[in-house]
Motif scaffolding. Structure first.
Motif, PDB file in Angstrom:
ATOM      1  N   HIS A 125       0.780  -1.200   0.027  1.00  0.00           N
ATOM      2  CA  HIS A 125       0.356   0.093   0.003  1.00  0.00           C
ATOM      3  C   HIS A 125       1.008   1.406  -0.021  1.00  0.00           C
ATOM      4  CE1 HIS A 125      -3.183   2.715   1.153  1.00  0.00           C
ATOM      5  NE2 HIS A 125      -2.460   3.115   2.230  1.00  0.00           N
ATOM      6  N   SER A 126       1.908   1.473   0.883  1.00  0.00           N
ATOM      7  CA  SER A 126       2.675   2.801   1.047  1.00  0.00           C
ATOM      8  C   SER A 126       3.430   3.140  -0.331  1.00  0.00           C
ATOM      9  CB  SER A 126       3.696   2.430   2.194  1.00  0.00           C
ATOM     10  OG  SER A 126       4.533   1.483   2.269  1.00  0.00           O
TER      11      SER A 126
ATOM     12  N   TYR B  95      18.469   3.500  15.211  1.00  0.00           N
ATOM     13  CA  TYR B  95      17.333   4.617  15.167  1.00  0.00           C
ATOM     14  C   TYR B  95      17.405   5.171  16.549  1.00  0.00           C
ATOM     15  CZ  TYR B  95      14.372   2.738  11.528  1.00  0.00           C
ATOM     16  OH  TYR B  95      14.146   2.497   9.968  1.00  0.00           O
TER      17      TYR B  95
ATOM     18  N   LEU C 290       9.771  -4.631  16.705  1.00  0.00           N
ATOM     19  CA  LEU C 290       9.005  -4.156  15.790  1.00  0.00           C
ATOM     20  C   LEU C 290       8.038  -3.312  16.302  1.00  0.00           C
ATOM     21  CD1 LEU C 290       9.835  -4.245  12.706  1.00  0.00           C
ATOM     22  CD2 LEU C 290       7.975  -6.112  12.476  1.00  0.00           C
TER      23      LEU C 290
ATOM     24  N   GLU D   2       7.718   1.078  16.056  1.00  0.00           N
ATOM     25  CA  GLU D   2       6.506   1.589  15.443  1.00  0.00           C
ATOM     26  C   GLU D   2       5.788   2.639  16.354  1.00  0.00           C
ATOM     27  OE1 GLU D   2       2.204   1.329  13.709  1.00  0.00           O
ATOM     28  OE2 GLU D   2       2.929  -0.242  15.101  1.00  0.00           O
TER      29      GLU D   2
ATOM     30  N   LEU E  81      17.693  -1.557  14.083  1.00  0.00           N
ATOM     31  CA  LEU E  81      16.838  -2.212  13.334  1.00  0.00           C
ATOM     32  C   LEU E  81      17.094  -1.815  11.734  1.00  0.00           C
ATOM     33  CD1 LEU E  81      14.163  -3.992  13.063  1.00  0.00           C
ATOM     34  CD2 LEU E  81      12.831  -1.950  13.152  1.00  0.00           C
ATOM     35  N   GLY E  82      17.303  -2.559  10.754  1.00  0.00           N
ATOM     36  CA  GLY E  82      18.133  -2.389   9.683  1.00  0.00           C
ATOM     37  C   GLY E  82      16.867  -2.371   8.620  1.00  0.00           C
ATOM     38  N   TRP E  83      17.287  -2.223   7.335  1.00  0.00           N
ATOM     39  CA  TRP E  83      16.493  -2.350   6.301  1.00  0.00           C
ATOM     40  C   TRP E  83      16.889  -3.111   5.103  1.00  0.00           C
ATOM     41  CZ3 TRP E  83      11.800  -1.934   4.581  1.00  0.00           C
ATOM     42  CH2 TRP E  83      11.467  -1.540   3.501  1.00  0.00           C
TER      43      TRP E  83
ATOM     44  N   ARG F 124      16.264  -1.525  -1.243  1.00  0.00           N
ATOM     45  CA  ARG F 124      15.234  -1.817  -2.711  1.00  0.00           C
ATOM     46  C   ARG F 124      16.080  -1.242  -3.896  1.00  0.00           C
ATOM     47  NH1 ARG F 124      13.162  -4.105   0.838  1.00  0.00           N
ATOM     48  NH2 ARG F 124      11.088  -4.101   1.454  1.00  0.00           N
TER      49      ARG F 124
ATOM     50  N   PHE G 266      11.311   6.771   5.750  1.00  0.00           N
ATOM     51  CA  PHE G 266      12.156   6.674   7.030  1.00  0.00           C
ATOM     52  C   PHE G 266      12.631   8.064   7.503  1.00  0.00           C
ATOM     53  CE2 PHE G 266      12.971   2.697   4.550  1.00  0.00           C
ATOM     54  CZ  PHE G 266      12.999   1.790   5.184  1.00  0.00           C
TER      55      PHE G 266
ATOM     56  N   SER H 197       5.835   6.705   7.273  1.00  0.00           N
ATOM     57  CA  SER H 197       5.359   5.797   7.718  1.00  0.00           C
ATOM     58  C   SER H 197       6.343   4.843   8.576  1.00  0.00           C
ATOM     59  CB  SER H 197       4.552   4.964   6.794  1.00  0.00           C
ATOM     60  OG  SER H 197       5.297   4.653   5.739  1.00  0.00           O
ATOM     61  N   PHE H 198       7.675   4.913   8.310  1.00  0.00           N
ATOM     62  CA  PHE H 198       8.623   4.361   9.035  1.00  0.00           C
ATOM     63  C   PHE H 198       9.494   5.042   9.583  1.00  0.00           C
ATOM     64  CE2 PHE H 198       8.823   1.997   4.671  1.00  0.00           C
ATOM     65  CZ  PHE H 198       7.451   1.803   4.674  1.00  0.00           C
TER      66      PHE H 198
END
Lengths: 312, 517
Positions: free
Chosen positions: B141-142, B286, B404, B408, B417-419, B422, B432, B438-439
């Motif tokens: 969705h995002s 973070y 998580l 949030e 927390l990583g990513w 993409r 981010f 949203s993140f």
């Protein structure tokens, strides 16, 4: 017979209270299935929308009773993760763990009984010391370490067994046995150590008792005394221990399952907790509890067979 | 196809990862044809692939785990795809055009493509998929939230209308949002769809034992040349040492991870090949800018400068990661070597920052962290690095679900927390670090950064975007909402009997070109 019926009826409240405890506990831990499913790149609105889709926006009692109503109709619900029926997941996974548990107990009995009796007969002699040494090693060596060792030795160095590739015993019996041999040995060795020490200790107690001396003074042969009189009387604590061991094994031998890549019941329970798959946790916990209660019942029935005085 | 005069067409052979040069006047349309690589005789071989986790779902609309992609990229085709040259090229799309204002994408689809269940692939199927992915409950969705409408003027033409320019769109549609599922299968199966997924890809789903294995078989009606392998079986190994043992025993021929301590041993083994390249993602921390010690920018900078990334990589990760100081690794089209090279910790500078932050003797904070063995080691090394300057970092280990949830809810001081990264840089930073993204767990908000992030979405030239992102990373270095520690490497090991392996920067093993000798 009435005794067994009474015991079975008593299981119902036990399982009912257990399901309430499990339900409460899993809802106490932080995190929710919608968030785990959608992962990091989930916006709060997406999480809320999925919660509604999964029915997680209902009150906790409503969620519990709708689950319970399903169970009473023989429906354990569907996995929140991918919609698979929980009963189907359990049917896939439970035979693996049951086979592993049965195999483990067979290996344990095959090792523990002859050696335990030997150790008791030759108390404080070299045979006893050697046997106790084997038992202590069995108890001390963690099954995951032994498992890894067996895996490297027998699948990588000597290609004697496959390192993975579980197949059900009813469809591929040979493949199944070749895959299950190493994990059964890895867990069986430890359980054998526990059982061996228990049997030896119990036998030594019995062998010191009056009726054994009486039997011997009557001229009954040594072996007959051991097998007819001593072992039978020494079995009660051994059965208790064995029952606890089986119950523990049915709860899932997660580490062994991980090392030998077995799709077992214990791994399912652990995975479902990590992914907060509530319906799967409740279903698997219920079946695990049922298995433990049934094993306890079996142990009690066995007591009655070994010692008729306990049937009252 | 006719277009309005003021529309400009961009060449797409290099799509978004190369510059979509802004052309004035008349535009061009580039097309691709179905794969013309020589048809290779198919074999009856089965390839066994070791996976380090059980894919939670095979439905791209609800997939969030990286490992899902390992299977899904072989089941499904995507509208666009990643090439081995790290560029985005069309896949199910034959050609596409973008309007001059960047708001309208017109996609021409390949014809004569069918889903594995016989459903024809056409514009209606694309609309069905995009609409499904745009639902609020979808994990996609995002990434598709800027789409205002999807229309189908003809059987093989899809028009995507955007609310604002979005140059990463082809890259987004080369990922899970571009995976095309069979509308018939979704409607028929409902909630059970993930257990019987249907795509247009080279392999079709056969069976699955959850937690153990997933079996795919060759798609005999594949719209390109048939794959060489008859079947692909994924075997799940949750312990990386066990996974490697299974590669050595011959139970699997390729594994998607190698334990760090085993990489050098495997590299020396002549029976196997090890692939170890920097991936697109990042790992880091973070810092919550709205509470605790990290409301203070000097203390954030002090922590950022006190960690020696190269030591973390050498000691804990044994070379299966690359030290990081920015979101963009060397695999990214906007990589900036100077900005991604961490500075050597400078004690004088760090003490000065602590003094400016009003904590000359140091301070204390709690790091929430996953509880896996490697991260634990990384945490402990960082703890001792920070302790040298009086910064007392307490480690609170949590399971991933809890981590998580706290992340949030912004319920942390520092969160490890990583990513996973993409294909387009926008997807690694926008949500981010954009205000109220949203993140955006750090609750970072900076007007200038927001402007740059929006600007990079509108620019079509990657060279120009690289400059914009450099300005943005400069702000990150000053503000430190996140401590970039390292880029995870994509590490594979495979038996030398495996032929045709191509490395892709997204870390996915594509089985289409593989065969066994």
């Amino acid at each position: 017979m009435t005794y067994i019926a009474r015991r079975i009826i008593m299981m119902i409240p036990v399982l009912f209270f257990l399901s309430i405890i499990v339900f409460s506990l899993i809802h106490l831990i932080p995190g929710n299935p919608a968030q785990v499913i959608l992962g990091q790149d989930a916006s709060p609105s997406a999480i809320r929308a999925l919660e509604v889709q999964l029915g997680l926006n209902q009150s906790l009692p409503a969620q519990y009773f709708s689950w319970l109503a399903g169970v009473l109709h023989g429906n354990l619900g569907r996995s929140l993760l991918d919609g698979q029926p929980v009963s189907q997941l359990i049917v896939q996974r439970l035979p693996v763990t049951v086979e592993l548990a049965i195999g483990t107990i067979i290996v344990a009995i095959v090792i523990a009984f002859p050696l335990g009796i030997l150790a008791a007969i030759y108390r404080d002699k070299w045979a006893d010391v050697a046997t106790l040494f084997v038992a202590t090693v069995g108890i001390s060596v963690p099954p995951f370490w032994l498992g890894m060792l067996l895996l490297i030795e027998f699948t990588v160095k000597i290609h004697l067994f496959p390192s993975s590739g579980y197949e059900p015993i009813w469809s591929h019996p040979l493949q199944n046995l070749s895959v299950m041999t190493l994990p059964i040995v890895a867990t069986g060795f430890r359980e054998a150590g526990v059982l061996l020490r228990m049997l030896r200790g119990s036998l030594l107690d019995v062998l010191d008792q009056e009726f054994i001396r009486t039997a011997r003074s009557k001229g009954i042969s040594g072996w007959k005394v051991i097998f007819h009189h001593a072992v039978k009387n020494a079995l009660i604590p051994v059965i208790t221990t064995g029952g606890l061991q089986v119950a523990g094994l049915l709860g899932g031998i997660v580490i062994t399952e991980t090392i030998f890549s077995l799709p077992g019941f214990g791994s399912l329970l652990v995975e479902s907790v990590f992914s907060r798959d509530y319906t799967t946790i409740q279903g698997t916990a219920l079946v695990a509890a049922l298995a433990v209660v049934l094993v306890n019942l079996l142990v009690d029935i066995t007591y009655g067979l070994v010692d008729p005085r306990m049937r009252t | 196809m006719s277009f309005h005069k003021n529309k400009v067409f961009f060449t797409i052979s290099t799509a978004t990862l190369l510059s979509l040069s802004a052309i004035t006047g008349c535009g061009t349309t580039t097309t691709t044809t179905p794969n013309t690589s020589p048809v290779v005789n198919s074999t009856n071989q089965t390839l066994n692939i070791g996976l380090s986790a059980d894919p939670p779902t095979l439905d791209p609309a609800y997939s969030s785990a990286l490992v899902d992609r390992q299977v899904m990229f072989n089941l499904y085709n995507t509208l666009f795809k990643l090439s081995t040259q790290n560029t985005i090229v069309p896949d199910l799309v034959k050609s596409f055009t973008v309007s001059q204002n960047g708001l309208t994408y017109t996609l021409q689809l390949h014809q004569h493509v069918t889903f594995q269940d016989g459903t024809p692939f056409n514009a209606a199927a694309v609309k069905f998929n995009l609409t499904r992915d745009m639902q609020p409950a979808s994990a996609r969705h995002s990434s598709l939230s800027d789409i205002s409408s999807v229309t189908t003027p003809s059987e093989y033409t899809v028009v995507i209308q955007l609310q604002k320019p979005l140059s990463p769109l082809p890259a987004i549609l080369a990922g899970r949002a571009g995976m095309m599922v069979s509308p018939t299968a979704v409607q028929k199966e409902g909630a059970n769809y993930p257990n019987d997924p249907v795509g247009t890809g080279p392999f079709e789903f056969k069976s699955r034992v959850k937690g153990a294995s997933i079996q795919l078989v060759r798609n005999p009606h594949y719209w390109r040349a048939e794959p060489k392998l008859e079947a692909v079986t994924y075997q799940i190994f949750t312990d990386p040492n066990v996974e490697l043992t299974n590669l050595q025993s011959g139970a699997v021929q390729i594994v998607d991870t190698v334990p760090p301590q085993e990489v050098s041993t495997m590299e020396q083994n002549s029976n196997f090949t090890v692939v170890n390249h920097t991936g697109l993602g990042y790992e880091g921390i973070y810092l919550n800018m709205q509470q605790g010690p990290f409301t203070n920018p000097y203390l954030r900078q002090a922590v950022n400068l006190a960690i020696n990334r190269q030591t973390l990589v050498n000691v804990a990760l044994k070379g299966v990661a690359t030290a990081a100081y920015s979101p963009f690794s060397s695999a990214s089209p906007v990589y900036n070597q100077q900005q991604d090279t961490p500075p050597t910790p400078n004690a004088v500078k760090i003490k000065q920052l602590l003094a400016e932050g009003g904590k000359p003797q140091g301070f204390q904070f709690t790091l929430q962290s996953p509880n896996d063995p490697i991260t634990t080691q990384v945490d402990q090394i960082m703890q001792s690095m920070l302790a040298q300057y009086g910064i007392n970092m307490k480690i609170e280990q949590l399971d991933f679900g809890t981590l998580l949830a706290n992340n949030e809810a912004h319920s942390f001081q520092a969160s490890f927390l990583g990513w996973s990264g993409r294909l387009d840089p926008d997807q690694d930073v926008y949500s981010f670090f954009y205000s109220n993204g949203s993140f955006n767990a750090s609750e970072f908000s900076n007007v200038q950064a927001d402007q740059l992030l929006n600007q990079a979405r509108e620019e079509t030239s990657m060279a120009q975007r690289a400059k914009t992102y450099a300005a943005f990373v400069h702000i990150l270095h000053q503000q430190v909402p996140y401590v970039f520690l390292y880029h995870q490497n994509n590490v594979f090991a495979y038996a030398n009997t495996l032929q045709g392996f191509h490395y892709y920067s997204d870390g996915v093993i594509r089985a289409y070109s593989l065969s066994l000798s």
